[in-house]
Design an enzyme around this catalytic site. Structure first.
Site, PDB file in Angstrom:
ATOM      1  N   GLY A 135     -16.075  -3.168   9.497  1.00  0.00           N
ATOM      2  CA  GLY A 135     -16.831  -3.716  10.607  1.00  0.00           C
ATOM      3  C   GLY A 135     -17.046  -5.216  10.577  1.00  0.00           C
TER       4      GLY A 135
ATOM      5  N   CYS B 223      -7.415   8.207   2.610  1.00  0.00           N
ATOM      6  CA  CYS B 223      -7.175   8.253   4.042  1.00  0.00           C
ATOM      7  C   CYS B 223      -7.591   9.583   4.655  1.00  0.00           C
ATOM      8  CB  CYS B 223      -5.695   8.009   4.330  1.00  0.00           C
ATOM      9  SG  CYS B 223      -5.388   7.661   6.044  1.00  0.00           S
TER      10      CYS B 223
ATOM     11  N   ASN C 193       0.856  -1.184   0.000  1.00  0.00           N
ATOM     12  CA  ASN C 193       0.000   0.000   0.000  1.00  0.00           C
ATOM     13  C   ASN C 193       0.896   1.240   0.000  1.00  0.00           C
ATOM     14  OD1 ASN C 193      -1.395   2.298   1.525  1.00  0.00           O
ATOM     15  ND2 ASN C 193      -3.123   0.902   1.260  1.00  0.00           N
TER      16      ASN C 193
ATOM     17  N   ASN D  65      -3.298   4.317  -1.816  1.00  0.00           N
ATOM     18  CA  ASN D  65      -4.061   4.921  -0.733  1.00  0.00           C
ATOM     19  C   ASN D  65      -4.418   6.358  -1.113  1.00  0.00           C
ATOM     20  OD1 ASN D  65      -5.157   5.891   1.607  1.00  0.00           O
ATOM     21  ND2 ASN D  65      -3.393   5.446   2.904  1.00  0.00           N
TER      22      ASN D  65
END
Length: 341
Positions: free
Chosen positions: A271, A154, A123, A151
């Protein structure tokens, strides 16, 4: 059940979110045991930048009733140190498979008693297209790196958010990077935008081989005085990124929206704590799922989830995904959230 992702044969569908599982620290703590029971089918590195970054000042973590806010700030030793020191330690990882694969793009497994290679996905983040280009070109030169994740999503890193939230700019940046590598390019999408599906389409148009989502949602924790009155932001970086169960419904909606608009594979995350959560994202259109925050409470969460999906042959997990914890090997490290912030 094995699967093929961007030409890479994987033992199962479960990988890690960038910056949420520190292999080097885990190996130092647990040695050979980590390699014997490695939980992920592919390993995504923490975010690497051209120059070293110290990260945000403390405090960096705030626990919520249904999640975690982190303001880590992408600390890393920079590209040169990653290539020299970290990369050799991340190469050659293997994991156990689930037996022979099948049709519909599934890879053929080496066999239940054999090991699957764990491809390394590096990444990277740059503040400009030129910085991204230098990072991608460096990754192209190393055979140990199987794929590259960009990325652009972010929170708390302004340049990343600007690129990832603007479809026009995102397509332009990806198009500039595409000719610089033959490796698969995965674009990490930000959820902090009005239309994530349009950003996914832009990434695909620019030449991305896959997209991954969601990153954390921008969040704030306030300090309170002894009298209970609110004060300044509690996290050292000001705002942070919310991850964990609190974002799962958002992740499901955004993964479904993106999968309906693009033809490239989708990595879904946000999650995930059980195989049922992972299955929901797969049913919504994800090819792979990534486990992040759950690994901090249960370092074997990814293995448990893969076992619950029926995609990993496990000697130690006998209870499916009903909450039993297989023999926990490894540590998540000190970073929190679905991705480093």
């Amino acid at each position: 059940m094995s699967v093929t992702f961007c030409g890479l044969g994987l033992a199962h569908r479960v990988i890690n979110g960038s910056g949420t599982f520190d292999v080097i620290a885990a190996r130092t703590a647990f040695g050979r045991a980590l390699d014997d029971e490695f939980p992920f089918a592919a390993y995504v590195s923490k975010t690497i930048t051209l120059e070293p970054r110290p990260g945000n000042p403390p405090p960096r973590l705030w626990e919520t009733p249904a999640g975690l806010i982190n303001s880590i700030g992408l600390p890393n030793h920079g590209l040169e140190a990653y290539m020299r020191s970290d990369l050799p330690q991340l190469a050659g990882l293997t994991t156990r498979g689930s037996g022979a694969g099948g049709d519909d793009g599934r890879a053929q497994a080496p066999g239940r008693s054999e090991r699957w290679p764990v491809p390394l996905i590096t990444n990277v983040m740059g503040s400009t297209a030129e910085e991204f280009a230098r990072l991608v070109e460096a990754c192209q030169t190393r055979d140990e790196i199987a794929a590259i994740e960009l990325n652009v999503s972010c929170p708390n890193v302004r340049t990343g958010l600007d690129i990832g939230a603007d479809p026009g700019q995102l397509e332009q940046v990806v198009a500039q990077l595409r000719p610089r590598t033959r490796k698969p390019l995965i674009v990490k999408l930000t959820p902090n935008t009005a239309d994530v599906a349009s950003c996914a389409e832009a990434a695909q148009a620019g030449g991305a081989d896959a997209v991954s989502l969601i990153n954390t949602l921008r969040a704030l924790a306030l300090a309170r005085s002894a009298a209970g009155t609110p004060g300044a932001a509690w996290l050292g970086g000001g705002t942070g990124g919310l991850s964990g169960p609190a974002v799962r419904a958002v992740a499901l909606a955004q993964v479904a929206a993106v999968a309906a608009r693009v033809n490239v594979p989708v990595i879904g995350m946000g999650g995930i704590e059980t195989a049922a959560h992972a299955r929901d994202l797969i049913d919504a259109g994800a090819t792979l799922v990534a486990v992040g925050t759950a690994s901090f409470r249960d370092p074997a969460a990814a293995a448990r989830i893969a076992d619950g999906l029926g995609e990993r042959h496990s000697r130690s997990a006998t209870g499916g995904d009903r909450g039993q914890r297989p023999r926990a090997i490894g540590v998540a490290g000190e970073r929190a959230g679905e991705h480093e912030k």
